[in-house]
Write a protein that holds these residues in place. Sequence first.
Motif, PDB file in Angstrom:
ATOM      1  N   MET A 213      13.726 -18.572   0.316  1.00  0.00           N
ATOM      2  CA  MET A 213      13.650 -20.010   0.050  1.00  0.00           C
ATOM      3  C   MET A 213      14.639 -20.808   0.883  1.00  0.00           C
ATOM      4  N   GLY A 214      15.379 -20.140   1.750  1.00  0.00           N
ATOM      5  CA  GLY A 214      16.272 -20.834   2.655  1.00  0.00           C
ATOM      6  C   GLY A 214      17.477 -21.460   1.982  1.00  0.00           C
ATOM      7  N   GLY A 215      18.079 -22.432   2.691  1.00  0.00           N
ATOM      8  CA  GLY A 215      19.317 -23.040   2.227  1.00  0.00           C
ATOM      9  C   GLY A 215      19.189 -23.835   0.946  1.00  0.00           C
ATOM     10  N   ASN A 216      17.969 -24.131   0.520  1.00  0.00           N
ATOM     11  CA  ASN A 216      17.800 -24.851  -0.739  1.00  0.00           C
ATOM     12  C   ASN A 216      18.326 -24.025  -1.911  1.00  0.00           C
ATOM     13  N   MET A 217      18.179 -22.695  -1.816  1.00  0.00           N
ATOM     14  CA  MET A 217      18.724 -21.818  -2.852  1.00  0.00           C
ATOM     15  C   MET A 217      20.249 -21.850  -2.831  1.00  0.00           C
ATOM     16  N   GLN A 218      20.816 -21.912  -1.628  1.00  0.00           N
ATOM     17  CA  GLN A 218      22.269 -21.976  -1.526  1.00  0.00           C
ATOM     18  C   GLN A 218      22.786 -23.301  -2.093  1.00  0.00           C
ATOM     19  N   ASN A 219      22.035 -24.373  -1.897  1.00  0.00           N
ATOM     20  CA  ASN A 219      22.400 -25.655  -2.508  1.00  0.00           C
ATOM     21  C   ASN A 219      22.440 -25.538  -4.026  1.00  0.00           C
ATOM     22  N   GLY A 220      21.584 -24.658  -4.568  1.00  0.00           N
ATOM     23  CA  GLY A 220      21.521 -24.471  -6.010  1.00  0.00           C
ATOM     24  C   GLY A 220      22.527 -23.474  -6.544  1.00  0.00           C
ATOM     25  N   GLY A 221      23.394 -22.941  -5.667  1.00  0.00           N
ATOM     26  CA  GLY A 221      24.449 -22.039  -6.117  1.00  0.00           C
ATOM     27  C   GLY A 221      24.166 -20.570  -5.919  1.00  0.00           C
ATOM     28  N   ALA A 222      23.109 -20.218  -5.184  1.00  0.00           N
ATOM     29  CA  ALA A 222      22.798 -18.805  -4.947  1.00  0.00           C
ATOM     30  C   ALA A 222      23.940 -18.121  -4.199  1.00  0.00           C
ATOM     31  N   GLU A 223      24.199 -16.855  -4.555  1.00  0.00           N
ATOM     32  CA  GLU A 223      25.282 -16.108  -3.927  1.00  0.00           C
ATOM     33  C   GLU A 223      24.831 -15.538  -2.591  1.00  0.00           C
ATOM     34  N   LEU A 224      25.798 -15.210  -1.746  1.00  0.00           N
ATOM     35  CA  LEU A 224      25.497 -14.580  -0.467  1.00  0.00           C
ATOM     36  C   LEU A 224      24.974 -13.171  -0.702  1.00  0.00           C
ATOM     37  N   PRO A 225      24.114 -12.691   0.188  1.00  0.00           N
ATOM     38  CA  PRO A 225      23.538 -11.353   0.001  1.00  0.00           C
ATOM     39  C   PRO A 225      24.572 -10.247   0.211  1.00  0.00           C
ATOM     40  N   ILE A 226      24.316  -9.100  -0.402  1.00  0.00           N
ATOM     41  CA  ILE A 226      25.167  -7.927  -0.204  1.00  0.00           C
ATOM     42  C   ILE A 226      24.692  -7.188   1.042  1.00  0.00           C
ATOM     43  N   LEU A 227      25.627  -6.777   1.889  1.00  0.00           N
ATOM     44  CA  LEU A 227      25.292  -6.099   3.143  1.00  0.00           C
ATOM     45  C   LEU A 227      26.041  -4.777   3.225  1.00  0.00           C
ATOM     46  N   PRO A 228      25.680  -3.818   2.389  1.00  0.00           N
ATOM     47  CA  PRO A 228      26.467  -2.583   2.291  1.00  0.00           C
ATOM     48  C   PRO A 228      26.417  -1.708   3.529  1.00  0.00           C
ATOM     49  N   THR A 229      25.393  -1.867   4.377  1.00  0.00           N
ATOM     50  CA  THR A 229      25.257  -0.981   5.539  1.00  0.00           C
ATOM     51  C   THR A 229      26.034  -1.475   6.749  1.00  0.00           C
ATOM     52  N   LEU A 230      26.580  -2.678   6.699  1.00  0.00           N
ATOM     53  CA  LEU A 230      27.285  -3.230   7.851  1.00  0.00           C
ATOM     54  C   LEU A 230      28.793  -3.026   7.726  1.00  0.00           C
ATOM     55  N   SER A 231      29.444  -2.938   8.860  1.00  0.00           N
ATOM     56  CA  SER A 231      30.900  -2.850   8.868  1.00  0.00           C
ATOM     57  C   SER A 231      31.487  -4.150   8.338  1.00  0.00           C
ATOM     58  N   GLU A 232      32.743  -4.079   7.878  1.00  0.00           N
ATOM     59  CA  GLU A 232      33.385  -5.287   7.359  1.00  0.00           C
ATOM     60  C   GLU A 232      33.499  -6.360   8.445  1.00  0.00           C
ATOM     61  N   GLU A 233      33.701  -5.928   9.680  1.00  0.00           N
ATOM     62  CA  GLU A 233      33.827  -6.887  10.780  1.00  0.00           C
ATOM     63  C   GLU A 233      32.544  -7.700  10.941  1.00  0.00           C
ATOM     64  N   LEU A 234      31.403  -7.001  10.949  1.00  0.00           N
ATOM     65  CA  LEU A 234      30.134  -7.693  11.140  1.00  0.00           C
ATOM     66  C   LEU A 234      29.734  -8.467   9.878  1.00  0.00           C
ATOM     67  N   GLN A 235      30.032  -7.910   8.704  1.00  0.00           N
ATOM     68  CA  GLN A 235      29.768  -8.641   7.459  1.00  0.00           C
ATOM     69  C   GLN A 235      30.475  -9.993   7.467  1.00  0.00           C
ATOM     70  N   THR A 236      31.740  -9.980   7.880  1.00  0.00           N
ATOM     71  CA  THR A 236      32.525 -11.212   7.878  1.00  0.00           C
ATOM     72  C   THR A 236      31.906 -12.261   8.784  1.00  0.00           C
ATOM     73  N   ILE A 237      31.418 -11.837   9.939  1.00  0.00           N
ATOM     74  CA  ILE A 237      30.791 -12.773  10.871  1.00  0.00           C
ATOM     75  C   ILE A 237      29.501 -13.337  10.278  1.00  0.00           C
TER      76      ILE A 237
END
Length: 449
Positions: A213-237
């Motif tokens: 649903m794009g950024g409209n969900m973020q406007n409504g308070g949706a949390e950022l997705p979990i990215l368990p397979t990525l390194s912390e460096e790339l997650q942060t970016i």
Amino acid sequence: MEAGSIFAEHYQLLKLIGEGSFGNVWLAKDLRADLAVAIKIYVMLDERGVKEFMDEFKLTFNLNHTHILHAYHYDVFAKQPFLVMPYCEKGSALSLIGNISEEQLWHFLADVSAGLAYLHGQRPNPIVHQDIKPDNILIGKDGTFLVTDFGISQQMRSTLRRNSSRTPSAGSTAYMPPERFLSKPASTSAGDIWSLGVTLVELATGELPFCGMGGNMQNGGAELPILPTLSEELQTIVYSCLAKTPNERPTAEKLSEWCHEHFSSKDSDNKDATTPSGKSRKDNTVRNRKPDATGGGKSGKPGDGSNRTAAASRLIKRYWITATIIAVVATTACCWFCTKSNDKVDSGSIPLSANCEALLLGAYTCKQINRDKTVNRKMVAEIKKTGDEEYTLSIISSDFRTTLSTFHRLPDGDFESEKYGKGSAIYNPELRIMTLTFEKQGVKLELFK
């Protein structure tokens, strides 16, 4: 139009390779040059629309960059504008969704950010793409990534939409930043960065964040997705790209810098290691770098984007500091659990005293044991008292995701949680571990001060 037909007198349409709200993309054969090309044929426009389209194409005709796909011919046939472009037989990044390594993802980010930095840095009219998504990133013969379908302004999009009888595609909604859903929608270079963040998540996980649903969900308070397979460096970016506020996102130039630093760091760690086109990619990134549309940049000179760059840098530092603290605390807790507890938590434990506030409140390292016996150790927790026999439990995992639950202590010493249901609490004075067990959800939390 159908496969085999001749378009504009000398292009034989061979295969439909893309469809959209504003037109179709065909693999075609240029009969005069005996060459395979890609043709994007737009919807039929009136005379005014054709002129508007031609004027916009003039603004992009002289653009030349390693990581953008340049259309080398523009024309109109039967009131339909069309662009002739090189054919990329490897297709688009759509084929990589859910099937891409982190190394490839770094190269994707490096190439696309370099291309966007070039577009955003055009003077006097920065070019905002407005539709960054996997099918608008093509794969070149050498495996590099190319930004395509750029240079169409919001006004031109309105003209195309007005002249199109097709049902508008909802596919792009998933990539629209929060500010595009406001009462006064804004289209800026920072919006391209948010769309790039969504694209990175989709490539890495195989799923669109925010339920598509794009950024409209973020406007409504949706949390950022979990990215368990990525390194912390790339997650942060990725998380910095998905910042809700535009001026907290990094510029394309800054992303390109971070990628260059990443590859430089890898080379310094292992000079003998080689990656496909690694050096040429880094050289291209540096050689093609131009100032971002914001006016900020590596030089740190004042500009319209200096605040944005500074905000992004602060965000990155904040993430790294948080990640480091969590990692250190969690690692220490894990070692302590492994050496001291050895699955003896329940042994010697007693029910938590009804008036034992000193044990209940405070910050803890946390280990969560699920019903399927999986264990998450990289967590910290905090319990606060918010009312008469009412408490909140906050759990922060290493991916910065926070779980918040309110619960009440019952007369018999047990607890009732709105998230986990009824549970019991015991304390092991020898190991100094408090254990909260929620039978209904099959979750056990071991909290250690």
